[in-house]
Design a protein around this motif. Structure first.
Motif, PDB file in Angstrom:
ATOM      1  N   ASP A  78      42.872  34.454  64.669  1.00  0.00           N
ATOM      2  CA  ASP A  78      41.411  34.613  65.544  1.00  0.00           C
ATOM      3  C   ASP A  78      41.713  35.668  66.569  1.00  0.00           C
ATOM      4  O   ASP A  78      40.538  36.122  67.443  1.00  0.00           O
ATOM      5  CB  ASP A  78      41.159  33.475  66.086  1.00  0.00           C
ATOM      6  N   ARG A  79      43.031  36.073  66.776  1.00  0.00           N
ATOM      7  CA  ARG A  79      43.417  37.282  67.637  1.00  0.00           C
ATOM      8  C   ARG A  79      42.771  36.714  68.960  1.00  0.00           C
ATOM      9  O   ARG A  79      42.210  37.527  69.742  1.00  0.00           O
ATOM     10  CB  ARG A  79      42.769  38.695  67.363  1.00  0.00           C
ATOM     11  N   ARG A 207      39.352  42.051  74.489  1.00  0.00           N
ATOM     12  CA  ARG A 207      39.400  41.435  73.245  1.00  0.00           C
ATOM     13  C   ARG A 207      38.290  40.291  72.900  1.00  0.00           C
ATOM     14  O   ARG A 207      38.131  39.683  71.933  1.00  0.00           O
ATOM     15  CB  ARG A 207      40.855  40.530  72.961  1.00  0.00           C
ATOM     16  N   LEU A 245      39.352  48.974  69.922  1.00  0.00           N
ATOM     17  CA  LEU A 245      39.851  47.785  69.105  1.00  0.00           C
ATOM     18  C   LEU A 245      38.586  46.666  68.766  1.00  0.00           C
ATOM     19  O   LEU A 245      38.608  46.066  67.923  1.00  0.00           O
ATOM     20  CB  LEU A 245      41.135  47.031  69.675  1.00  0.00           C
ATOM     21  N   TRP A 246      38.074  46.704  69.906  1.00  0.00           N
ATOM     22  CA  TRP A 246      37.030  45.359  69.878  1.00  0.00           C
ATOM     23  C   TRP A 246      35.797  45.706  68.646  1.00  0.00           C
ATOM     24  O   TRP A 246      35.570  45.034  67.665  1.00  0.00           O
ATOM     25  CB  TRP A 246      36.168  45.267  70.990  1.00  0.00           C
ATOM     26  N   LYS A 249      37.338  45.307  65.405  1.00  0.00           N
ATOM     27  CA  LYS A 249      37.456  43.540  64.892  1.00  0.00           C
ATOM     28  C   LYS A 249      35.760  43.388  64.503  1.00  0.00           C
ATOM     29  O   LYS A 249      35.936  42.573  63.526  1.00  0.00           O
ATOM     30  CB  LYS A 249      37.736  43.066  66.191  1.00  0.00           C
ATOM     31  N   GLN A 250      34.942  44.006  65.193  1.00  0.00           N
ATOM     32  CA  GLN A 250      33.649  43.627  64.661  1.00  0.00           C
ATOM     33  C   GLN A 250      33.361  44.052  62.930  1.00  0.00           C
ATOM     34  O   GLN A 250      32.689  43.573  62.346  1.00  0.00           O
ATOM     35  CB  GLN A 250      32.768  44.079  65.705  1.00  0.00           C
ATOM     36  N   HIS A 252      35.589  44.593  60.670  1.00  0.00           N
ATOM     37  CA  HIS A 252      36.617  44.109  59.680  1.00  0.00           C
ATOM     38  C   HIS A 252      36.870  42.509  59.935  1.00  0.00           C
ATOM     39  O   HIS A 252      37.466  42.265  61.080  1.00  0.00           O
ATOM     40  CB  HIS A 252      37.919  44.744  59.429  1.00  0.00           C
ATOM     41  N   LYS A 254      39.014  41.150  58.331  1.00  0.00           N
ATOM     42  CA  LYS A 254      40.785  41.268  58.006  1.00  0.00           C
ATOM     43  C   LYS A 254      40.937  42.822  57.947  1.00  0.00           C
ATOM     44  O   LYS A 254      40.524  43.671  57.048  1.00  0.00           O
ATOM     45  CB  LYS A 254      41.240  40.765  56.785  1.00  0.00           C
ATOM     46  N   ILE A 255      41.656  43.552  59.265  1.00  0.00           N
ATOM     47  CA  ILE A 255      41.842  44.912  59.419  1.00  0.00           C
ATOM     48  C   ILE A 255      42.880  45.281  58.431  1.00  0.00           C
ATOM     49  O   ILE A 255      44.153  44.850  58.687  1.00  0.00           O
ATOM     50  CB  ILE A 255      42.032  45.260  61.167  1.00  0.00           C
ATOM     51  N   THR A 277      38.812  52.346  61.789  1.00  0.00           N
ATOM     52  CA  THR A 277      39.809  51.567  62.144  1.00  0.00           C
ATOM     53  C   THR A 277      40.632  52.425  63.141  1.00  0.00           C
ATOM     54  O   THR A 277      41.990  52.056  63.219  1.00  0.00           O
ATOM     55  CB  THR A 277      40.719  51.180  60.876  1.00  0.00           C
ATOM     56  N   SER A 297      47.036  42.884  65.159  1.00  0.00           N
ATOM     57  CA  SER A 297      45.653  42.991  64.419  1.00  0.00           C
ATOM     58  C   SER A 297      45.666  43.514  63.110  1.00  0.00           C
ATOM     59  O   SER A 297      44.677  43.108  62.318  1.00  0.00           O
ATOM     60  CB  SER A 297      44.982  43.980  65.329  1.00  0.00           C
TER      61      SER A 297
END
Length: 579
Positions: A78-79, A207, A245-246, A249-250, A252, A254-255, A277, A297
Motif C-alpha cells: 500500500d506504500r 505519498r 510519484l503521487w 501511483k494514481q 498504476h 502496480k508500477i 512513470t 514503489s
C-alpha cells in the motif's frame, strides 16, 4: 515529533492481525499445505513463489526475496509510511495507538496548519493560472494540455510581491503558517513578501497526495533562477521526496518501473506523451531515502541523465545510493542523453516510441559500475586488475546477500582473474552443504549454533526452557552473540512470533540469513525439537568449558596460575568429567 511505539503494542497488534486475511484481500492466495501461495505482487512472475505462513506470521517470496510481517506488507504494497501502516492495522484490530507515541497536540496542530496552508496555496495558484494569459501561453507552447495541467495541479504565482500573502495571510496565525511553509520570504529589513512571483508553479505532493512544497519555473529570461524550489520545512525534506510519484501511483495499481529525470517539465512532458512513470529529484542528488522510496514503489528504476560530465557524476551518486539496496529482484539502469538534449526535447521530437527505444538501450547498473571504475585503468596489466579489484570490493560489499551480489563478485573475478570474494553475511548463519541419505532425500546438517538459532526462529517458546546467565555466552564462535540476543529478546517478549523476530532484525546484517533459516522446513514434533534444542545448548556449554580449560592450561604453561585460577581449573575439569 512522533515517539517510539512500544514493542509490546506492536506485538499485540501483529498477534491480532490475520496476515493471510490481510494479504488475501489484496493478492488472492491459494492454500498449499500449511501455507498459502500466490504470484508475487512485488515482481513479475509466471509461477507462484510468494508464500504466506499463518503460523510464522510472515510472508516470503523465493523469487525476489521480499519478506516481512503484516506491517511490512502494508508499507510495501500500500506504500504507507510506518506510522500510517500502524494506524491502519490498529483500526482493523480495534486498538488505539498509545497516546504517547503520537505527536503532541501543539506539534500536531502546527503540522496540520502547514498542510492546510499548502493546500490553500496550491488552490490559489491553480486559480491564478486561469487568469494569467502569459503563463497559459507558455504551457501551450510546451504542449501541456488541460488534462495534464489538472493531473499535476499546475498553477501560476502572480507577479506582485504580496498576492499570495494578501489572499491567504488573513490573520497572524496564517501569516506565520505561510512563512513556516516556505511560501513567504523575509528580507534584512524584516519585510515579508511572496517567495514565488511570476512563475509557473508545480506542487510537490507527499505519498498521500497532499501538497507539501512547490517548484516554480520563471517565465522571463532575466527574472532570477530558472527554477526556484521550496526550502526545507517541517513538511518537506527534498532528500526524501520525489516529484510526480503521487501521480504515478494514481495511474498504476502496480508500477512496472520508474524513470528518474532531473526536472519538473521533463516529468510533465513525458506524461503528456503517455510516458506516465517518470519522477524527478528536487534539485538534489539521489539520496539513500530516494533510492529506498523508488524501489519500494517499483522493482525496476531507470535513471535518465545528460551525457556530460555533470550528468555522469549525478549518475554515479545515484549508483552509490541504490547499491546498498539492490536486493534480488530489483534492477537499476542508466540512460545518458546526447549533449543539449533532455527527456522533454527528445519526447517532443521522437515521440513516446522514440523515447522508449532509448530506454531499451539503457546501461545496467553492473556494466555502468565496472565501466566507470575501469576508465583510467589498463586492464591488460596485473597492476591495473589489482587496482580495479581494490576499487570495486568496498562497493560490492555494500550489496545485500543474494544472487545479485554473488554475480557481481563473480563478474569482478572474470575481469581481474581473481577468485570471487565470499559474501560478507554472518558466517555462522550461511547455509551449510546438505548431505543426502541413501534414498536420495536430503539429511539436514547444521552447526550447533545455527541449529539452535533455527529452532528458536521456528519455535520461540523453546527459550522458556533455558535460564540466564548462559554459560555458552562466553564461547568465541560465530553466531553465539546472535543466539544470546535472540534468547534475551524472546524472554522479554514471550508471545513473539517468527515474523516479529525477523522484523526486529530488519536492516541489520543478520536479517537475510535469518530469513533463509526461517523459510526452511523444520520437521519433527514439539517434544523432539525441544530435546534437540536442549542438547545443542549442552554441547555449546561443553565447548565453552573446553575453551576456558585450554586458556587456563596455556596460562599455566606460560607463567603459572594463581590460587583462584587453579581452583577454577580443577572445578572445570571436574565438571567436564561428570558430563
Amino acid at each position: 515529533m512522533a515517539g517510539r511505539i512500544p514493542d509490546a503494542f506492536l506485538d499485540e497488534l501483529l498477534a491480532r492481525t490475520d496476515i493471510v486475511e490481510l494479504i488475501n484481500a489484496r493478492v488472492p492466495l491459494k492454500r498449499q499445505g500449511r501455507e498459502y501461495a500466490a504470484c508475487c505482487p512485488f515482481h513479475n512472475e509466471r509461477s507462484p513463489s510468494f508464500t504466506v505462513s499463518p503460523t510464522k506470521q510472515f510472508y516470503h517470496c523465493f523469487g525476489c526475496g521480499a519478506h516481512g510481517t503484516a506491517l511490512r506488507f502494508l508499507m510495501e504494497y500500500d506504500r504507507l509510511e510506518f506510522l500510517d501502516a500502524v494506524d491502519e492495522l490498529a483500526k482493523r484490530a480495534g486498538l488505539e495507538v498509545p497516546r504517547e507515541t503520537r505527536q503532541s497536540d501543539q506539534a500536531r496542530g502546527e503540522f496540520d496548519a502547514l498542510l492546510g496552508i499548502s493546500a490553500a496555496a496550491a488552490g490559489f495558484f491553480q486559480h491564478q493560472l486561469a487568469l494569467a494569459d502569459a503563463a497559459r501561453r507558455y504551457l501551450d507552447r510546451r504542449g501541456v494540455d488541460a488534462e495534464v495541467r489538472a493531473r499535476y495541479q499546475i498553477g501560476y504565482a502572480p507577479a506582485g510581491w504580496d498576492a499570495l500573502r494578501e489572499a491567504l495571510g488573513t490573520d497572524p496565525q496564517r501569516l506565520q503558517a505561510l512563512e513556516r511553509a516556505g511560501l513567504l520570504s523575509r528580507n534584512d529589513a524584516g519585510r515579508v513578501y511572496d517567495k514565488f512571483r511570476d512563475r509557473v508553479m508545480f506542487p510537490i505532493h507527499d505519498r498521500r497526495g497532499r501538497p507539501i512544497a512547490f517548484g516554480g519555473r520563471v517565465l522571463g529570461k532575466d527574472d532570477g533562477p530558472k527554477y526556484l524550489n521550496s526550502p526545507e520545512t517541517p513538511l518537506f525534506h527534498k532528500g526524501r521526496e520525489l516529484y510526480g510519484l503521487w501521480q504515478v501511483k494514481q495511474a498504476h495499481a502496480k508500477i512496472p518501473r520508474l524513470i528518474v529525470v532531473e526536472g519538473y517539465m521533463d516529468v510533465v512532458a513525458l506524461a503528456q506523451y503517455g510516458v506516465d512513470t517518470a519522477v524527478a529529484t528536487l534539485g538534489t542528488a539521489t539520496t539513500g531515502d530516494h533510492a529506498e522510496l523508488l524501489f519500494r514503489s517499483a522493482p525496476d528504476v531507470l535513471f535518465c541523465f545528460d551525457g556530460d560530465r555533470a550528468g555522469r557524476g549525478a549518475a554515479w551518486k545515484a549508483l552509490e545510493a541504490v547499491l546498498p539496496r539492490m536486493r534480488d529482484g530489483r534492477q537499476a539502469f542508466f540512460l545518458f542523453l546526447p549533449e543539449g538534449e533532455d527527456p522533454d526535447t527528445i519526447v517532443r521530437k521522437d515521440g513516446a516510441g522514440g523515447f522508449e527505444q532509448r530506454l531499451q538501450t539503457a546501461t545496467p547498473l553492473s556494466e555502468f559500475l565496472f565501466a566507470e571504475l575501469s576508465q583510467d585503468i589498463n586492464l591488460g596489466t596485473l597492476d591495473g586488475k589489482a587496482r580495479l579489484a581494490e576499487r570495486a570490493r568496498p562497493l560490492l560489499a555494500q550489496i545485500p546477500d543474494g544472487a545479485f551480489g554473488d554475480l557481481m563478485r563473480q563478474r569482478l573475478g572474470e575481469i581481474t582473474g581473481l577468485a570471487a570474494a565470499p559474501s560478507a553475511g554472518p558466517a555462522a548463519l550461511a547455509p551449510a552443504p546438505v548431505p543426502r541419505r541413501a534414498g536420495g532425500a536430503p539429511a539436514p546438517r547444521r552447526s550447533l549454533v545455527r541449529g539452535a538459532i533455527a529452532l528458536l526462529l521456528h519455535r520461540p517458546r523453546l527459550a522458556e526452557s533455558v535460564q540466564p546467565p548462559f554459560l555458552f555466552a562466553a564461547l568465541r564462535q560465530p553466531g553465539v552473540p546472535l543466539l544470546v540476543e535472540l534468547l534475551g529478546l524472546i524472554r522479554e517478549r514471550p508471545d513473539i512470533s517468527t515474523g516479529i523476530i525477523l522484523e526486529h532484525f530488519a536492516g541489520r546484517p543478520e536479517e537475510a540469513p535469518l530469513q533463509k533459516l526461517a523459510v526452511q522446513d523444520l520437521p519433527g514434533d514439539e517434544k523432539l525439537l525441544r530435546t534437540e534444542f536442549a542438547d545443542a545448548l549442552v554441547q555449546l556449554d561443553r565447548q565453552t568449558v573446553a575453551q576456558r580449560i585450554a586458556e587456563l592450561q596455556a596460562a599455566q604453561r606460560a607463567a603459572g596460575l594463581d590460587a583462584g585460577q587453579k581452583d577454577e581449573l580443577r572445578a572445570l575439569l571436574s565438571w567436564r568429567a561428570q558430563r
